[in-house]
Scaffold this motif. Structure first.
Motif, mmCIF file in Angstrom:
data_model
loop_
_atom_site.group_PDB
_atom_site.id
_atom_site.type_symbol
_atom_site.label_atom_id
_atom_site.label_comp_id
_atom_site.label_asym_id
_atom_site.label_seq_id
_atom_site.Cartn_x
_atom_site.Cartn_y
_atom_site.Cartn_z
ATOM 1 N N VAL A 78 -4.946 19.162 10.549
ATOM 2 C CA VAL A 78 -4.859 19.021 9.106
ATOM 3 C C VAL A 78 -5.774 17.938 8.588
ATOM 4 O O VAL A 78 -6.541 18.151 7.667
ATOM 5 C CB VAL A 78 -3.402 18.736 8.668
ATOM 6 C CG1 VAL A 78 -3.351 18.397 7.205
ATOM 7 C CG2 VAL A 78 -2.533 19.932 8.974
ATOM 8 N N TRP A 85 -6.237 21.979 1.020
ATOM 9 C CA TRP A 85 -6.124 23.415 0.756
ATOM 10 C C TRP A 85 -6.468 24.152 2.032
ATOM 11 O O TRP A 85 -7.485 23.881 2.660
ATOM 12 C CB TRP A 85 -7.088 23.803 -0.366
ATOM 13 C CG TRP A 85 -6.848 25.156 -0.941
ATOM 14 C CD1 TRP A 85 -7.554 26.295 -0.643
ATOM 15 C CD2 TRP A 85 -5.871 25.531 -1.892
ATOM 16 N NE1 TRP A 85 -7.069 27.346 -1.373
ATOM 17 C CE2 TRP A 85 -6.024 26.908 -2.158
ATOM 18 C CE3 TRP A 85 -4.863 24.844 -2.565
ATOM 19 C CZ2 TRP A 85 -5.220 27.611 -3.049
ATOM 20 C CZ3 TRP A 85 -4.068 25.543 -3.459
ATOM 21 C CH2 TRP A 85 -4.249 26.903 -3.688
ATOM 22 N N LEU A 86 -5.638 25.071 2.425
ATOM 23 C CA LEU A 86 -5.836 25.840 3.650
ATOM 24 C C LEU A 86 -6.607 27.105 3.297
ATOM 25 O O LEU A 86 -6.133 27.922 2.513
ATOM 26 C CB LEU A 86 -4.472 26.174 4.257
ATOM 27 C CG LEU A 86 -4.439 26.776 5.638
ATOM 28 C CD1 LEU A 86 -5.061 25.832 6.657
ATOM 29 C CD2 LEU A 86 -2.997 27.079 6.031
ATOM 30 N N THR A 87 -7.800 27.249 3.844
ATOM 31 C CA THR A 87 -8.630 28.417 3.535
ATOM 32 C C THR A 87 -8.409 29.522 4.568
ATOM 33 O O THR A 87 -7.913 29.255 5.668
ATOM 34 C CB THR A 87 -10.127 28.053 3.513
ATOM 35 O OG1 THR A 87 -10.558 27.790 4.852
ATOM 36 C CG2 THR A 87 -10.407 26.856 2.619
ATOM 37 N N ASP A 104 -9.772 28.734 8.051
ATOM 38 C CA ASP A 104 -9.221 27.660 8.875
ATOM 39 C C ASP A 104 -8.389 28.244 10.008
ATOM 40 O O ASP A 104 -7.691 29.242 9.834
ATOM 41 C CB ASP A 104 -8.375 26.708 8.025
ATOM 42 C CG ASP A 104 -9.213 25.966 6.997
ATOM 43 O OD1 ASP A 104 -10.410 25.755 7.254
ATOM 44 O OD2 ASP A 104 -8.675 25.612 5.940
ATOM 45 N N VAL A 157 -5.847 26.941 11.469
ATOM 46 C CA VAL A 157 -4.522 26.324 11.521
ATOM 47 C C VAL A 157 -3.515 27.311 10.946
ATOM 48 O O VAL A 157 -3.727 27.857 9.870
ATOM 49 C CB VAL A 157 -4.497 25.016 10.695
ATOM 50 C CG1 VAL A 157 -3.103 24.428 10.643
ATOM 51 C CG2 VAL A 157 -5.472 24.014 11.263
ATOM 52 N N ARG A 158 -2.446 27.531 11.669
ATOM 53 C CA ARG A 158 -1.380 28.396 11.146
ATOM 54 C C ARG A 158 -0.709 27.673 9.979
ATOM 55 O O ARG A 158 -0.525 26.454 10.021
ATOM 56 C CB ARG A 158 -0.376 28.715 12.246
ATOM 57 C CG ARG A 158 -0.972 29.558 13.351
ATOM 58 C CD ARG A 158 0.056 30.041 14.380
ATOM 59 N NE ARG A 158 1.224 29.225 14.526
ATOM 60 C CZ ARG A 158 1.448 28.379 15.529
ATOM 61 N NH1 ARG A 158 0.564 28.224 16.480
ATOM 62 N NH2 ARG A 158 2.568 27.686 15.583
ATOM 63 N N PRO A 159 -0.327 28.395 8.926
ATOM 64 C CA PRO A 159 0.260 27.755 7.744
ATOM 65 C C PRO A 159 1.480 26.887 8.048
ATOM 66 O O PRO A 159 1.642 25.817 7.475
ATOM 67 C CB PRO A 159 0.635 28.934 6.845
ATOM 68 C CG PRO A 159 -0.272 30.029 7.264
ATOM 69 C CD PRO A 159 -0.505 29.830 8.729
ATOM 70 N N TRP A 210 0.274 23.652 9.518
ATOM 71 C CA TRP A 210 -0.373 22.885 8.450
ATOM 72 C C TRP A 210 0.672 22.217 7.561
ATOM 73 O O TRP A 210 0.537 21.048 7.210
ATOM 74 C CB TRP A 210 -1.274 23.814 7.636
ATOM 75 C CG TRP A 210 -2.028 23.136 6.538
ATOM 76 C CD1 TRP A 210 -3.068 22.262 6.674
ATOM 77 C CD2 TRP A 210 -1.797 23.266 5.136
ATOM 78 N NE1 TRP A 210 -3.510 21.854 5.426
ATOM 79 C CE2 TRP A 210 -2.742 22.464 4.474
ATOM 80 C CE3 TRP A 210 -0.897 24.002 4.379
ATOM 81 C CZ2 TRP A 210 -2.815 22.358 3.088
ATOM 82 C CZ3 TRP A 210 -0.959 23.912 3.002
ATOM 83 C CH2 TRP A 210 -1.905 23.095 2.368
ATOM 84 N N HIS A 243 1.123 18.360 7.195
ATOM 85 C CA HIS A 243 0.944 17.824 5.836
ATOM 86 C C HIS A 243 2.106 16.895 5.482
ATOM 87 O O HIS A 243 1.909 15.813 4.957
ATOM 88 C CB HIS A 243 0.863 18.959 4.812
ATOM 89 C CG HIS A 243 1.074 18.500 3.409
ATOM 90 N ND1 HIS A 243 0.095 17.832 2.690
ATOM 91 C CD2 HIS A 243 2.167 18.553 2.608
ATOM 92 C CE1 HIS A 243 0.575 17.521 1.501
ATOM 93 N NE2 HIS A 243 1.829 17.953 1.426
ATOM 94 N N ARG A 255 -0.372 31.875 3.956
ATOM 95 C CA ARG A 255 -1.337 30.819 3.673
ATOM 96 C C ARG A 255 -1.321 30.452 2.197
ATOM 97 O O ARG A 255 -1.297 29.283 1.833
ATOM 98 C CB ARG A 255 -2.743 31.280 4.086
ATOM 99 C CG ARG A 255 -3.835 30.270 3.799
ATOM 100 C CD ARG A 255 -5.219 30.879 3.961
ATOM 101 N NE ARG A 255 -5.429 32.079 3.182
ATOM 102 C CZ ARG A 255 -5.691 32.104 1.870
ATOM 103 N NH1 ARG A 255 -5.795 30.990 1.194
ATOM 104 N NH2 ARG A 255 -5.851 33.241 1.242
ATOM 105 N N ASN A 304 -0.199 26.902 0.454
ATOM 106 C CA ASN A 304 -1.055 26.182 -0.495
ATOM 107 C C ASN A 304 -0.343 25.930 -1.821
ATOM 108 O O ASN A 304 -0.378 24.824 -2.364
ATOM 109 C CB ASN A 304 -2.348 26.969 -0.750
ATOM 110 C CG ASN A 304 -3.344 26.842 0.370
ATOM 111 O OD1 ASN A 304 -3.425 25.826 1.040
ATOM 112 N ND2 ASN A 304 -4.117 27.895 0.576
#
Length: 166
Positions: free
Chosen positions: A40, A45-47, A50, A52-54, A57, A61, A93, A97
């Protein structure tokens, strides 16, 4: 007869040539470029690119935001995201966000709810198909909180309006 075949063949060739000369630009297929992001860090903002699994993240976070994590169980957060995705027709995702965005907006107003808690609360308040998106539910929740509702009052109001019909 030969003249007729010649005209027919010529018209086919001319049609094919004209078909390839349209105004539209040919669509180029771009390979999706991955960001390579697996931590992270300071991203807000997770695009889609990316890696990274939500759920990971969101947990990271919460930890980096200085909050005591509401859960360290990625499986639990994943299940909550999947339930929200099915209910609100948004991707996990995007829900992650929007939840972080809502968390930040509420913190500016003195709130202390984390994104993970907000996902769970909105999941429990809104029935499937009763509101446009997670973002719409979050916006209504935020508006009520800004108007002076407590978190519980806002969830109760959303439940009455968008919960399962009785």
């Amino acid at each position: 007869m030969q003249k007729l075949l010649f005209v027919f063949a010529l018209s086919i060739l001319l049609g094919a040539a004209l078909n390839g000369c349209g105004d539209a630009q040919p669509q180029q297929k771009h390979a999706e470029q991955r960001s390579g992001l697996t931590k992270v860090g300071a991203i807000s903002w997770l695009t889609p690119q990316d890696d990274v699994r939500p759920e990971v993240w969101l947990i990271e976070h919460e930890t980096t935001a200085g909050s005591k994590p509401s859960t360290g169980d990625a499986g639990e957060v994943h299940r909550s995201l999947v339930a929200a995705s099915e209910k609100f027709h948004d991707t996990p995702r995007m829900i992650a966000n929007r939840a972080v965005q809502l968390e930040r907006m509420l913190k500016e107003e003195g709130g202390d709810e984390t994104a993970i808690v907000l996902i769970s609360r909105l999941n429990g308040a809104v029935a499937p198909g009763r509101i446009e998106s997670f973002g719409a539910a979050g916006q209504q929740y935020y508006n009520m909180r800004k108007a002076g509702f407590t978190g519980e009052q806002a969830i109760d109001a959303l439940s009455k309006r968008y919960g399962s019909p009785s």
